[in-house]
Motif scaffolding. Structure first.
Motif, PDB file in Angstrom:
ATOM      1  N   TRP A 298      10.566  -6.499   5.728  1.00  0.00           N
ATOM      2  CA  TRP A 298      10.686  -7.690   4.883  1.00  0.00           C
ATOM      3  C   TRP A 298      11.090  -7.329   3.465  1.00  0.00           C
ATOM      4  CZ3 TRP A 298      10.876 -12.185   7.273  1.00  0.00           C
ATOM      5  CH2 TRP A 298      10.212 -12.368   8.474  1.00  0.00           C
ATOM      6  N   LYS A 300       9.856  -5.666   1.206  1.00  0.00           N
ATOM      7  CA  LYS A 300       9.696  -4.263   0.824  1.00  0.00           C
ATOM      8  C   LYS A 300       9.926  -3.424   2.064  1.00  0.00           C
ATOM      9  CE  LYS A 300       7.241  -4.314  -3.341  1.00  0.00           C
ATOM     10  NZ  LYS A 300       6.461  -5.538  -3.438  1.00  0.00           N
ATOM     11  N   LEU A 302       8.244  -1.159   3.266  1.00  0.00           N
ATOM     12  CA  LEU A 302       7.031  -0.846   4.031  1.00  0.00           C
ATOM     13  C   LEU A 302       6.314  -2.098   4.516  1.00  0.00           C
ATOM     14  CD1 LEU A 302       5.656   2.153   1.957  1.00  0.00           C
ATOM     15  CD2 LEU A 302       7.029   2.180   4.029  1.00  0.00           C
ATOM     16  N   LYS A 303       6.928  -3.267   4.294  1.00  0.00           N
ATOM     17  CA  LYS A 303       6.320  -4.493   4.800  1.00  0.00           C
ATOM     18  C   LYS A 303       7.047  -4.867   6.078  1.00  0.00           C
ATOM     19  CE  LYS A 303       4.914  -8.272   2.136  1.00  0.00           C
ATOM     20  NZ  LYS A 303       5.363  -9.364   1.274  1.00  0.00           N
ATOM     21  N   GLU A 326       1.463  -3.910  17.375  1.00  0.00           N
ATOM     22  CA  GLU A 326       0.048  -3.573  17.566  1.00  0.00           C
ATOM     23  C   GLU A 326      -0.779  -4.059  16.385  1.00  0.00           C
ATOM     24  OE1 GLU A 326       0.754   0.650  17.757  1.00  0.00           O
ATOM     25  OE2 GLU A 326      -0.154   0.973  15.796  1.00  0.00           O
ATOM     26  N   LEU A 327      -0.090  -4.488  15.316  1.00  0.00           N
ATOM     27  CA  LEU A 327      -0.803  -4.968  14.127  1.00  0.00           C
ATOM     28  C   LEU A 327      -0.743  -6.484  14.061  1.00  0.00           C
ATOM     29  CD1 LEU A 327       0.535  -2.365  11.559  1.00  0.00           C
ATOM     30  CD2 LEU A 327      -1.622  -2.326  12.804  1.00  0.00           C
ATOM     31  N   GLU A 328      -1.830  -7.059  13.607  1.00  0.00           N
ATOM     32  CA  GLU A 328      -1.982  -8.509  13.552  1.00  0.00           C
ATOM     33  C   GLU A 328      -1.203  -9.066  12.354  1.00  0.00           C
ATOM     34  OE1 GLU A 328      -3.656 -11.806  15.372  1.00  0.00           O
ATOM     35  OE2 GLU A 328      -4.108  -9.736  15.940  1.00  0.00           O
ATOM     36  N   TYR A 331       3.463 -10.551   8.314  1.00  0.00           N
ATOM     37  CA  TYR A 331       3.868  -9.550   7.319  1.00  0.00           C
ATOM     38  C   TYR A 331       2.753  -8.514   7.234  1.00  0.00           C
ATOM     39  CZ  TYR A 331       6.315 -13.798   5.929  1.00  0.00           C
ATOM     40  OH  TYR A 331       7.036 -14.954   5.923  1.00  0.00           O
ATOM     41  N   VAL A 332       3.079  -7.284   7.508  1.00  0.00           N
ATOM     42  CA  VAL A 332       2.052  -6.239   7.460  1.00  0.00           C
ATOM     43  C   VAL A 332       2.578  -5.087   6.613  1.00  0.00           C
ATOM     44  CG1 VAL A 332       0.496  -4.851   8.823  1.00  0.00           C
ATOM     45  CG2 VAL A 332       1.553  -6.841   9.849  1.00  0.00           C
ATOM     46  N   THR A 333       1.814  -4.690   5.614  1.00  0.00           N
ATOM     47  CA  THR A 333       2.218  -3.541   4.816  1.00  0.00           C
ATOM     48  C   THR A 333       1.603  -2.285   5.431  1.00  0.00           C
ATOM     49  OG1 THR A 333       2.352  -4.901   2.864  1.00  0.00           O
ATOM     50  CG2 THR A 333       2.226  -2.538   2.524  1.00  0.00           C
ATOM     51  N   VAL A 334       2.460  -1.323   5.728  1.00  0.00           N
ATOM     52  CA  VAL A 334       1.972  -0.093   6.342  1.00  0.00           C
ATOM     53  C   VAL A 334       2.418   1.087   5.482  1.00  0.00           C
ATOM     54  CG1 VAL A 334       2.004  -1.006   8.677  1.00  0.00           C
ATOM     55  CG2 VAL A 334       4.038   0.095   7.770  1.00  0.00           C
ATOM     56  N   SER A 335       1.933   2.259   5.823  1.00  0.00           N
ATOM     57  CA  SER A 335       2.339   3.442   5.061  1.00  0.00           C
ATOM     58  C   SER A 335       3.603   4.016   5.683  1.00  0.00           C
ATOM     59  CB  SER A 335       1.230   4.476   5.081  1.00  0.00           C
ATOM     60  OG  SER A 335       1.048   4.917   6.409  1.00  0.00           O
ATOM     61  N   ILE A 336       4.324   4.781   4.885  1.00  0.00           N
ATOM     62  CA  ILE A 336       5.542   5.406   5.389  1.00  0.00           C
ATOM     63  C   ILE A 336       5.206   6.379   6.523  1.00  0.00           C
ATOM     64  CG2 ILE A 336       5.417   6.957   3.375  1.00  0.00           C
ATOM     65  CD1 ILE A 336       8.610   6.065   5.267  1.00  0.00           C
ATOM     66  N   GLU A 337       4.008   6.983   6.434  1.00  0.00           N
ATOM     67  CA  GLU A 337       3.615   7.910   7.513  1.00  0.00           C
ATOM     68  C   GLU A 337       3.504   7.180   8.850  1.00  0.00           C
ATOM     69  OE1 GLU A 337       0.462  10.629   6.877  1.00  0.00           O
ATOM     70  OE2 GLU A 337       0.934  10.870   4.761  1.00  0.00           O
ATOM     71  N   GLN A 338       3.001   5.958   8.787  1.00  0.00           N
ATOM     72  CA  GLN A 338       2.904   5.139   9.997  1.00  0.00           C
ATOM     73  C   GLN A 338       4.284   4.922  10.601  1.00  0.00           C
ATOM     74  OE1 GLN A 338      -0.102   3.049  11.472  1.00  0.00           O
ATOM     75  NE2 GLN A 338       1.478   3.680  12.907  1.00  0.00           N
TER      76      GLN A 338
ATOM     77  N   GLN B  25      -1.727   8.847   8.113  1.00  0.00           N
ATOM     78  CA  GLN B  25      -1.541   8.253   9.424  1.00  0.00           C
ATOM     79  C   GLN B  25      -0.889   9.229  10.392  1.00  0.00           C
ATOM     80  OE1 GLN B  25      -1.407   4.691   7.923  1.00  0.00           O
ATOM     81  NE2 GLN B  25      -3.094   4.673   9.365  1.00  0.00           N
ATOM     82  N   PHE B  26       0.062   9.971   9.858  1.00  0.00           N
ATOM     83  CA  PHE B  26       0.861  10.864  10.705  1.00  0.00           C
ATOM     84  C   PHE B  26       0.043  12.106  11.012  1.00  0.00           C
ATOM     85  CE2 PHE B  26       4.220  13.763  11.854  1.00  0.00           C
ATOM     86  CZ  PHE B  26       5.114  12.952  12.520  1.00  0.00           C
ATOM     87  N   VAL B  57       6.917  14.499   5.763  1.00  0.00           N
ATOM     88  CA  VAL B  57       5.607  13.885   5.507  1.00  0.00           C
ATOM     89  C   VAL B  57       4.854  14.669   4.438  1.00  0.00           C
ATOM     90  CG1 VAL B  57       3.341  13.433   6.499  1.00  0.00           C
ATOM     91  CG2 VAL B  57       5.382  12.758   7.749  1.00  0.00           C
ATOM     92  N   ILE B  61       6.368  12.827   1.132  1.00  0.00           N
ATOM     93  CA  ILE B  61       5.531  11.635   1.156  1.00  0.00           C
ATOM     94  C   ILE B  61       4.152  11.913   0.573  1.00  0.00           C
ATOM     95  CG2 ILE B  61       4.403   9.968   2.665  1.00  0.00           C
ATOM     96  CD1 ILE B  61       6.888  10.306   4.510  1.00  0.00           C
ATOM     97  N   ARG B  65       2.771  11.461  -3.594  1.00  0.00           N
ATOM     98  CA  ARG B  65       1.720  10.454  -3.698  1.00  0.00           C
ATOM     99  C   ARG B  65       0.453  11.046  -4.320  1.00  0.00           C
ATOM    100  NH1 ARG B  65       0.224   5.745   0.537  1.00  0.00           N
ATOM    101  NH2 ARG B  65      -1.568   4.959  -0.594  1.00  0.00           N
ATOM    102  N   TYR B 181       1.031  -8.137  -4.963  1.00  0.00           N
ATOM    103  CA  TYR B 181       0.809  -6.774  -4.522  1.00  0.00           C
ATOM    104  C   TYR B 181       0.917  -5.803  -5.685  1.00  0.00           C
ATOM    105  CZ  TYR B 181      -0.097  -4.029  -0.446  1.00  0.00           C
ATOM    106  OH  TYR B 181      -0.732  -3.283   0.504  1.00  0.00           O
ATOM    107  N   TYR B 188       1.515   3.201  -2.548  1.00  0.00           N
ATOM    108  CA  TYR B 188       2.180   3.331  -1.250  1.00  0.00           C
ATOM    109  C   TYR B 188       3.688   3.532  -1.355  1.00  0.00           C
ATOM    110  CZ  TYR B 188       3.405  -1.594  -1.681  1.00  0.00           C
ATOM    111  OH  TYR B 188       3.891  -2.777  -2.117  1.00  0.00           O
ATOM    112  N   THR B 304      -5.025   0.845   9.368  1.00  0.00           N
ATOM    113  CA  THR B 304      -3.604   1.094   9.599  1.00  0.00           C
ATOM    114  C   THR B 304      -2.779   0.406   8.515  1.00  0.00           C
ATOM    115  OG1 THR B 304      -4.294   0.040  11.626  1.00  0.00           O
ATOM    116  CG2 THR B 304      -2.419   1.536  11.756  1.00  0.00           C
ATOM    117  N   TYR B 305      -3.333  -0.661   7.958  1.00  0.00           N
ATOM    118  CA  TYR B 305      -2.659  -1.357   6.875  1.00  0.00           C
ATOM    119  C   TYR B 305      -2.843  -0.533   5.603  1.00  0.00           C
ATOM    120  CZ  TYR B 305      -3.489  -5.249  10.086  1.00  0.00           C
ATOM    121  OH  TYR B 305      -3.545  -6.062  11.171  1.00  0.00           O
ATOM    122  N   GLU B 306      -2.014  -0.827   4.601  1.00  0.00           N
ATOM    123  CA  GLU B 306      -2.191  -0.189   3.305  1.00  0.00           C
ATOM    124  C   GLU B 306      -3.049  -1.092   2.444  1.00  0.00           C
ATOM    125  OE1 GLU B 306      -0.983   2.352   1.155  1.00  0.00           O
ATOM    126  OE2 GLU B 306      -0.544   3.567   2.899  1.00  0.00           O
TER     127      GLU B 306
END
Lengths: 434, 334
Positions: A298, A300, A302-303, A326-328, A331-338, B25-26, B57, B61, B65, B181, B188, B304-306
């Protein structure tokens, strides 16, 4: 003395006589002028409905009371017409000096005139009918059968596609920059007044537009308050909250109902299904574990799109798998590692995002992701609405991005132009094939 | 014993640093993480025997950070320590002079109208503008009494809050979400670019304020006493305010408004080592850096979310301040 007496006697007599004459004259006059009961009127007819108004499809119960004023029983033909259609016609026996009640039932379809005829007598009633629609909050809302003044804060282009634009008296401010609205030939969107948007509504300006119905998004946390305020003022609000592809069908049908364009609504759905069926045919049989992983980002990078919303449905329809489902949420903000862990094969960027394909391709943090390695990062045209019939073009574009080998024969631009022609009467204002 | 305490506080960021590198996460084995880190550090051009994703990573990353969290933590707490000492007021934080609200408005403005400047630049310049305004409002006859400075900060904050609400009103919902945000603050989006941009002003300011720390000691005794000792109070005040503000503004412009770090850490360190700014300033840099780094580890690993890290720092800061208030029975700190 005698004269006096005589005088007195005679004046009393005159007074008596004239009183008698006056009474007689008045009696005669009253007798003569008393409304004579016409010989041919032998019934009293009363017809009434059980409710002041009906919803479309409601059972109307009409009761007719016929009173026989004659000394003899008689048989009469009772006929009920709704507009010009006879819904009841039967011979009814009415006892002498008695009355007979006839109950007639039929379905309310539209506002009409009911004519009840008994013998030579007849009476008319008007049948008030409103439409009842169910909005996305599950509320039943009664709106006038023939709406004339509607403020559309959501999905105005569907109103145009239904051919009901003449009922629109106000639009959301976002309509002014909507590429479809701006491309339409026969309307000038900038001339339609706007009371704001679903998120920031100027209620006074809205009232000045004198709408009967307001179509408003339910996403804002304050919608419930706004709706209550407007409904206290007698303005009907239809709340819209779309969270899936199926909701678009529901929305089109709902709009069809509101504007009395049900047939055109089914036609639009037919048009959408042509393309969707074609995509389904080609992608439905791909085994789940062979489907490419697709994420949609979206505003961003990471969104991402989670398990809700039209976009998630589109990815699935187009033969992809959204690992973020898998995420509810929408719009979900996640980390780049994810994202690196998901390692998507295709990345699709929201059309309105302020970053582009290059921003992801050149980002050092994204360089090992398959989609970036293979150059499969895409962005769709700005301003394409995912809650309108043209969403199927987006679905086709997704499908071609995800499975280029299956859709190499399809020219998305041609499909888009044809669909826009059928829906809006203009070629697609968006560029689909670079 | 006391020396040991100082030493522990001074080296706190080092274990925090190595701990944070393995969090994420990774899934990479911790030893591999250190192997990659040291190999890349001493021999950057080596062709990597591990999967390329691992290297990205760890090096592109996690490392930026972690470094950014250290820098921002140090910046906010040193800025807070210097300003608290200067104003002899425990409530002072880098945000008290209107910095955060000015920066917020700058970002809102950059989302609202297309400007040739980045949101970061707008945040930085409006943050500085807000502090400058507060300082000029508070200045009476060439002096800036503490109480009027704090009040001026409240005024300026209120002004920029109002402006920001106007901007918010006109923003469309998507852009508004971005602003929210940003206001909560987070790491992040940390990139090497951000580390490069922030490291020079922050390190420079930390070093400068450490060198000036004896002057803060003198100033914290009060304007009259400081003058008697022959210190040019106004000049020193201005220099310290400018350094403290610039370093905080740089931090805010990159990661958003992360609350309470600049308020809790100075108090904590002062409780631990006493009021001497020659120890306070460098130690609040190390403790603040370690604190924010660990807070960010939590922010990125709880779900899992930030989570925006600003929420965590504020949530942990509030009970701490309640405790402090009860313990000192509301008496002002002296």
């Amino acid at each position: 003395m005698k004269r006096f007496k005589l005088q007195g006697k005679s004046s009393a007599a005159v007074a008596t006589v004239s009183l008698v004459v006056a009474v007689v004259v008045i009696a005669v006059a009253v007798y003569m002028l008393w409304p004579a009961k016409p010989a041919e009127c032998r019934f009293e007819l009363q017809a009434s409905l059980d409710k002041p108004y009906y919803r479309v499809g409601d059972e109307v119960s009409l009761s007719i009371v016929i009173r026989n004023l004659n000394d003899t029983a008689t048989t009469q033909t009772v006929e009920v017409k709704v507009d010009d259609e006879v819904v009841y016609s039967e011979d009814v026996e009415i006892p002498a000096s008695g009355s007979k009640t006839v109950a007639v039932g039929f379905k309310a379809e539209k506002p009409s005139t009911i004519t009840v005829t008994v013998g030579e007598d007849s009476t008319t009633l008007s049948l008030e009918v409103v439409r009842c629609v169910t909005d996305f909050w599950g509320r039943d809302i009664e709106i006038p059968y023939n709406v004339e003044r509607v403020v559309v804060l959501a999905e105005y282009e569907i109103v145009y596609a239904l051919g009901a634009w003449d009922k629109v008296v106000g639009v959301s401010k976002y309509a002014y920059t909507n590429p479809v609205m701006c491309a339409l030939k026969d309307i000038n969107i900038s001339e339609v007044p706007s009371p704001g948007s679903s998120w920031s509504l100027n209620v006074e300006e809205l009232l000045a537009l004198d709408p009967q119905v307001v179509l408003i998004y339910g996403f804002s946390g304050r919608t419930a308050e706004t709706v209550e305020q407007l409904e206290n003022l007698g303005i009907k609000c239809v709340v819209l909250e779309l969270n899936s592809l199926d909701d678009i069908y529901r929305l089109i049908r709902l709009y069809g109902q509101i504007f009395g364009k049900e047939d055109r609504a089914e036609e639009l759905i037919q048009i959408m299904n042509q393309t969707l069926d074609m995509i389904r045919e080609r992608t439905a049989n791909i085994p789940y574990d062979e489907r490419p992983k697709v994420i949609h980002t979206w505003s961003k990078k990471l969104k991402v799109t989670g398990n809700m919303g039209v976009i998630n449905d589109l990815i699935e329809l187009a033969g992809g798998v959204n690992p973020a489902s898998e995420l509810e949420g929408k719009y979900v903000t996640v980390s780049i590692e994810q994202i690196i862990e998901w390692d998507p094969d295709v990345i699709i960027i929201w059309g309105i995002a302020k970053y582009g394909v290059e921003d992801i391709m050149n980002d050092t943090q994204w360089q090992t992701i398959s989609a970036v390695v293979n150059g499969r990062v895409y962005k769709y045209p700005r301003g394409i609405c995912t809650w309108s019939p043209e969403v199927v073009v987006l679905a086709l574009k997704f499908a071609k991005w995800i499975h280029p080998e299956l859709f190499s024969d399809v020219n998305v631009q041609e499909v888009a132009d044809q669909l826009f022609m059928e829906v809006y009467g203009i070629p697609s204002p968006f560029e689909w094939e670079p | 014993m006391k020396k040991l305490k100082l030493l522990v506080l001074a080296v706190l960021p080092i274990p925090a640093f190595f701990f944070s590198l393995v969090i994420g996460q990774f899934d990479i084995p911790p030893l591999t993480v250190y192997e990659i880190f040291f190999t890349k550090l001493f021999n950057p051009l080596i062709s990597s025997p591990w999967p390329p994703a691992y290297e990205v990573v760890v090096w592109n990353i996690r490392l930026p950070r972690v470094l950014l969290a250290l820098l921002v933590g140090a910046s906010l707490s040193v800025s807070g320590t210097a300003l608290q000492g200067l104003f002899r007021n425990p409530l002072v934080s880098p945000y008290i002079l209107g910095l955060s609200w000015g920066a917020n408005f700058g970002v809102a403005l950059s989302l609202l109208i297309p400007l040739p400047f980045s949101p970061q630049f707008m945040a930085f310049s409006f943050g500085l503008l807000a502090v400058f305004l507060a300082y000029s409002i508070a200045k009476v006859r060439g002096e800036t009494p503490v109480i009027s400075l704090v009040l001026a900060g409240v005024i300026v904050s209120a002004f920029f809050t109002a402006l920001q609400y106007i901007a918010k009103f006109f923003l469309d919902p998507q852009a508004l979400q971005g602003l929210v945000y940003w206001m909560m603050g987070g790491f992040y989006l940390a990139h090497w670019d951000d580390v490069m941009v922030t490291c020079i002003p922050i390190i420079f300011s930390v070093v400068m304020l450490s060198l000036m720390s004896w002057r803060i000691n003198v100033l914290s005794m009060g304007d009259a006493e400081a003058k008697m000792m022959g210190l040019n109070t106004e000049l020193n005040k201005v220099v310290i305010i400018v350094l403290a503000t610039v370093m905080a503004a740089v931090a805010v412009s990159v990661v958003g408004t992360i609350g309470w770090v600049g308020l809790i850490i100075p108090h904590l360190v002062r409780m631990a080592v006493g009021p001497d700014h020659r120890k306070l300033i460098p130690l609040s840099a190390t403790v603040g850096a370690a604190f924010l780094l660990v807070a960010d580890d939590l922010a990125r690993s709880i779900t899992t979310y930030e989570l925006p890290v600003g929420i965590l720092t504020t949530l942990s800061g509030v009970p701490f301040f309640v405790y402090l208030l009860k313990k000192t029975k509301g008496r002002s700190w002296s």
